[in-house]
Scaffold this active site. Structure first.
Site, mmCIF file in Angstrom:
data_model
loop_
_atom_site.group_PDB
_atom_site.id
_atom_site.type_symbol
_atom_site.label_atom_id
_atom_site.label_comp_id
_atom_site.label_asym_id
_atom_site.label_seq_id
_atom_site.Cartn_x
_atom_site.Cartn_y
_atom_site.Cartn_z
ATOM 1 N N THR A 144 0.641 -1.015 -0.072
ATOM 2 C CA THR A 144 0.106 -0.113 0.053
ATOM 3 C C THR A 144 0.980 1.114 0.006
ATOM 4 O O THR A 144 1.752 1.257 0.501
ATOM 5 C CB THR A 144 -1.124 -0.132 1.111
ATOM 6 O OG1 THR A 144 -1.563 -1.185 1.322
ATOM 7 C CG2 THR A 144 -1.915 1.064 1.187
ATOM 8 N N GLY A 149 -3.939 1.837 -2.800
ATOM 9 C CA GLY A 149 -4.705 1.108 -1.872
ATOM 10 C C GLY A 149 -4.930 -0.252 -2.650
ATOM 11 O O GLY A 149 -4.623 -1.235 -3.219
ATOM 12 N N PHE A 176 0.954 2.062 6.184
ATOM 13 C CA PHE A 176 0.091 0.838 6.639
ATOM 14 C C PHE A 176 0.605 -0.527 6.762
ATOM 15 O O PHE A 176 0.104 -1.532 6.091
ATOM 16 C CB PHE A 176 -1.230 0.827 5.982
ATOM 17 C CG PHE A 176 -2.093 1.935 6.753
ATOM 18 C CD1 PHE A 176 -2.928 1.780 8.041
ATOM 19 C CD2 PHE A 176 -2.250 3.229 6.068
ATOM 20 C CE1 PHE A 176 -3.430 2.710 8.668
ATOM 21 C CE2 PHE A 176 -2.905 4.243 6.784
ATOM 22 C CZ PHE A 176 -3.545 4.021 8.002
ATOM 23 N N ASP A 274 -4.649 -15.252 -2.236
ATOM 24 C CA ASP A 274 -5.319 -16.424 -2.250
ATOM 25 C C ASP A 274 -5.085 -17.186 -1.063
ATOM 26 O O ASP A 274 -6.040 -17.953 -0.561
ATOM 27 C CB ASP A 274 -5.360 -17.162 -3.438
ATOM 28 C CG ASP A 274 -5.788 -16.517 -4.695
ATOM 29 O OD1 ASP A 274 -6.563 -15.469 -4.864
ATOM 30 O OD2 ASP A 274 -5.395 -17.041 -6.008
ATOM 31 N N GLY A 376 -25.560 -4.000 26.779
ATOM 32 C CA GLY A 376 -25.978 -2.733 27.302
ATOM 33 C C GLY A 376 -24.785 -2.139 27.888
ATOM 34 O O GLY A 376 -23.392 -1.866 27.291
ATOM 35 N N GLU A 400 -6.005 -6.730 3.328
ATOM 36 C CA GLU A 400 -5.931 -7.853 2.597
ATOM 37 C C GLU A 400 -7.015 -7.708 1.396
ATOM 38 O O GLU A 400 -7.741 -8.647 1.135
ATOM 39 C CB GLU A 400 -5.542 -9.163 3.173
ATOM 40 C CG GLU A 400 -4.362 -9.188 3.851
ATOM 41 C CD GLU A 400 -3.730 -10.486 4.040
ATOM 42 O OE1 GLU A 400 -4.160 -11.278 3.362
ATOM 43 O OE2 GLU A 400 -2.905 -10.356 5.191
HETATM 44 C C1 LIG Z 1 -4.195 -1.561 10.272
HETATM 45 C C2 LIG Z 1 -3.883 -1.821 8.764
HETATM 46 C C3 LIG Z 1 -2.741 -2.846 8.593
HETATM 47 C C4 LIG Z 1 -2.450 -2.868 7.168
HETATM 48 N N1 LIG Z 1 -1.664 -3.720 6.502
HETATM 49 C C5 LIG Z 1 -0.944 -3.688 5.475
HETATM 50 C C6 LIG Z 1 0.101 -4.479 5.149
HETATM 51 O O1 LIG Z 1 0.758 -5.327 5.876
HETATM 52 N N2 LIG Z 1 0.632 -4.199 3.860
HETATM 53 C C7 LIG Z 1 0.009 -3.626 3.036
HETATM 54 O O2 LIG Z 1 0.441 -3.482 1.769
HETATM 55 N N3 LIG Z 1 -1.150 -2.960 3.275
HETATM 56 C C8 LIG Z 1 -1.546 -2.887 4.534
HETATM 57 N N4 LIG Z 1 -2.723 -2.220 4.887
HETATM 58 C C9 LIG Z 1 -3.536 -1.479 3.703
HETATM 59 C C10 LIG Z 1 -4.844 -1.907 3.382
HETATM 60 O O3 LIG Z 1 -4.566 -3.233 2.543
HETATM 61 C C11 LIG Z 1 -5.507 -0.752 2.727
HETATM 62 O O4 LIG Z 1 -5.569 -0.033 3.742
HETATM 63 C C12 LIG Z 1 -6.673 -1.378 1.935
HETATM 64 O O5 LIG Z 1 -6.013 -2.103 0.841
HETATM 65 C C13 LIG Z 1 -7.524 -0.646 1.354
HETATM 66 O O6 LIG Z 1 -6.901 0.813 0.632
HETATM 67 P P1 LIG Z 1 -6.805 2.134 0.834
HETATM 68 O O7 LIG Z 1 -6.698 2.197 2.468
HETATM 69 O O8 LIG Z 1 -5.891 3.087 0.098
HETATM 70 O O9 LIG Z 1 -8.475 2.631 0.345
HETATM 71 P P2 LIG Z 1 -8.769 3.059 -0.984
HETATM 72 O O10 LIG Z 1 -8.714 2.013 -1.939
HETATM 73 O O11 LIG Z 1 -8.660 4.396 -0.995
HETATM 74 O O12 LIG Z 1 -10.574 2.685 -0.786
HETATM 75 C C14 LIG Z 1 -11.189 3.582 0.228
HETATM 76 C C15 LIG Z 1 -12.858 2.726 0.143
HETATM 77 O O13 LIG Z 1 -13.323 2.678 -1.232
HETATM 78 C C16 LIG Z 1 -13.545 1.597 -1.645
HETATM 79 N N5 LIG Z 1 -13.316 1.211 -3.197
HETATM 80 C C17 LIG Z 1 -12.045 1.197 -3.712
HETATM 81 N N6 LIG Z 1 -12.230 1.029 -5.003
HETATM 82 C C18 LIG Z 1 -13.618 0.514 -5.022
HETATM 83 C C19 LIG Z 1 -14.028 -0.133 -6.221
HETATM 84 N N7 LIG Z 1 -13.341 -0.076 -7.220
HETATM 85 N N8 LIG Z 1 -15.458 -0.405 -5.984
HETATM 86 C C20 LIG Z 1 -16.168 -0.349 -4.791
HETATM 87 N N9 LIG Z 1 -15.328 0.514 -3.734
HETATM 88 C C21 LIG Z 1 -14.072 0.676 -3.994
HETATM 89 C C22 LIG Z 1 -12.896 0.581 -0.713
HETATM 90 O O14 LIG Z 1 -13.312 -0.625 -0.505
HETATM 91 C C23 LIG Z 1 -12.766 1.526 0.598
HETATM 92 O O15 LIG Z 1 -14.043 1.329 1.339
HETATM 93 C C24 LIG Z 1 -3.122 -2.046 6.263
HETATM 94 C C25 LIG Z 1 -4.239 -1.341 6.690
HETATM 95 C C26 LIG Z 1 -4.649 -1.271 7.775
HETATM 96 C C27 LIG Z 1 -5.886 -0.247 8.208
#
Ligand SMILES: Cc1cc2nc3c(=O)[nH]c(=O)nc-3n(C[C@H](O)[C@H](O)[C@H](O)COP(=O)(O)OP(=O)(O)OC[C@H]3O[C@@H](n4cnc5c(N)ncnc54)[C@H](O)[C@@H]3O)c2cc1C
Length: 423
Positions: A144, A149, A176, A274, A376, A400
């Site tokens: 990420t 993301g 993250f 997967d 509650g 993931e």
């Molecule tokens: C505590 C924590 C630990 C993590 N650990 C790791 C790690 O070890 N390695 C790593 O690489 N990443 C890690 N992540 C990152 C995580 O995988 C991402 O936060 C996640 O993939 C979502 O990406 P984003 O936060 O950029 O959200 P965005 O991609 O910006 O999405 C924002 C919202 O829009 C929705 N959305 C986006 N695209 C679409 C679409 N095409 N259709 C419908 N809805 C959509 C998403 O579902 C989400 O609700 C971690 C995150 C957290 C919070």
């Protein structure tokens, strides 16, 4: 043909052993670690490392078949493969104890899963051996970025080959990253870990240009620059990494070094997920089970009996809710078991893997939320762990692949659309 729903004996044994760890070592520390974000449960880390080493492994990860592996004796009935089923059972039990502490279990984590999914046998031998060394060792995966993301084809971290030295030079910032801090720092107590960094060889090539690189801790230019403050899983470190002219040996690339018109590099990432998505689902369901069992015990203490077997219209609303929660939990667990059974039997499981993650994300957030509501004031009070489980639950639906992204994967698999056709 008979259908057997009994858990195989090794799974029952693993659950029994780890239940004691979950009760004795984890529950007793849950609140303290939640209140002191950033504190590291060293006793747990060291205990788990020596326990796993004494069992012949140093990581919660499915074992590879040994090179001297022989075909099974045709006279004896073949033992079905259960490595991923065992792992899911272990993870569910530890997460029942405390999901954030489970995330501090030493071993390869997502980093080793990426190596397992995309590395050559030589690379696996080189990178995975360290988890059985004397010191607990961590690995992690950095995909990420602030602008990438859900859409990881937007990754901007660059990998350029220095032709003179035959080294890869990586530049970028990753956010993250679970266990990033433990993979890369704390040298006095931990072994030399690594992070699998996803980068692009050619920003114009989209997913075809994506590759993963194993970057070892201590590599100049690689720094942990920030740790997140989070709503839940507060004992698990979540790091921001900076990569400035980070040089890694040529053979640390996972997959081909040339960009062709294929998305093979990206498929490495998908193969990792997967394998790991049903395990994330299992960890969420451990939290859900903790919340449901706590709710049931508090209801029983206040004299509420669940009258199983009565027609639905004769049940109270609370009884119906609890029974529905049990159904949700069991059906989600069966989906996890199907996905890991397929992984054990080397069947393609992209559909089942994402389905199990979607279902577990929903079920875990619903059960923990309803538990807080039905309890509650006890649910909202910091005296008990229900409110913590509610906060810990949500991440199941985020990392993931969010719930929305995994739903898209499920739809593509069922309808036969590519990522470009349905997004
Ligand atoms: C505590 C924590 C630990 C993590 N650990 C790791 C790690 O070890 N390695 C790593 O690489 N990443 C890690 N992540 C990152 C995580 O995988 C991402 O936060 C996640 O993939 C979502 O990406 P984003 O936060 O950029 O959200 P965005 O991609 O910006 O999405 C924002 C919202 O829009 C929705 N959305 C986006 N695209 C679409 C679409 N095409 N259709 C419908 N809805 C959509 C998403 O579902 C989400 O609700 C971690 C995150 C957290 C919070």
């Amino acid at each position: 043909m008979t259908i057997e729903f009994e858990l195989p004996k090794p799974l029952v044994q693993a659950r029994t052993v780890l239940q004691t760890v979950a009760e004795e070592m984890m529950r007793s520390k849950s609140r303290e670690l939640d209140e002191n974000e950033g504190a590291i449960p060293w006793d747990y880390i060291e205990f788990m490392h020596s326990a796993m080493r004494s069992l012949g492994g140093g990581s919660l990860a499915p074992r590879e078949e040994k090179p001297d592996w022989q075909p099974p004796d045709p006279q004896k009935p073949a033992r079905p493969p259960i490595a991923y089923q065992l792992l899911a059972t272990q993870i569910e039990t530890l997460a029942w104890g405390d999901v954030a502490m489970y995330l501090t279990t030493p071993g390869g984590g997502l980093g080793a899963a990426a190596v397992q999914a995309a590395a050559t046998p030589e690379q696996k031998a080189k990178f995975l051996k360290r988890f059985t060394d004397e010191k607990p060792t961590f690995a992690s995966m950095a995909m990420t970025e602030s602008g990438a993301g859900s859409d990881n084809s937007a990754i901007r971290t660059r990998a350029v080959l220095d032709e003179k030295t035959s080294e890869w030079v990586l530049n970028g910032e990753k956010i993250f990253e679970t266990a990033g801090d433990k993979s890369l720092t704390h040298y006095e107590k931990l072994g030399r870990g690594f992070v699998v960094v996803w980068a692009t060889l050619d920003p114009g090539a989209g997913r075809a240009g994506m590759r993963a690189f194993v970057v070892e801790s201590g590599t100049p230019g690689l720094r942990v620059v920030r740790l997140e403050h989070k709503m839940g899983i507060r004992a698990s470190d979540t790091a921001t990494l900076s990569l400035q002219d980070v040089r890694v040996p040529f053979d640390h690339i996972l997959g081909s070094a040339t960009v062709e018109k294929t998305t093979q590099g990206f498929k490495g990432a998908m193969a990792t997920f997967d394998a790991t998505r049903p395990l994330v689902a299992a960890s969420g369901l451990g939290v859900a089970r903790a919340a449901l069992e706590f709710l049931q015990s508090k209801l029983a203490e206040s004299g509420v009996q669940i009258r199983y077997g009565l027609p639905r219209q004769k049940l109270t609303n609370v009884e119906r809710e609890v029974i529905d929660m049990e159904i949700m939990l069991k059906s989600a667990w069966l989906m996890v078991m199907r996905a890991v059974w397929m992984a054990d039997n080397k069947k393609p499981n992209a559909l089942e893997s994402s389905m199990s993650k979607v279902k577990a994300g929903d079920v875990t957030t619903k059960i923990t939320q309803r538990a807080v509501e039905l309890l509650g004031p006890l649910g909202y009070s910091r005296e008990f762990l229900a409110e913590k489980w509610f906060r810990d639950a949500k991440i199941t639906d985020i990392y993931e692949g969010t719930g929305q992204i995994n739903r898209l994967i499920v739809a593509r698999q069922i309808l036969g659309y590519s990522g470009r056709e349905l997004r």
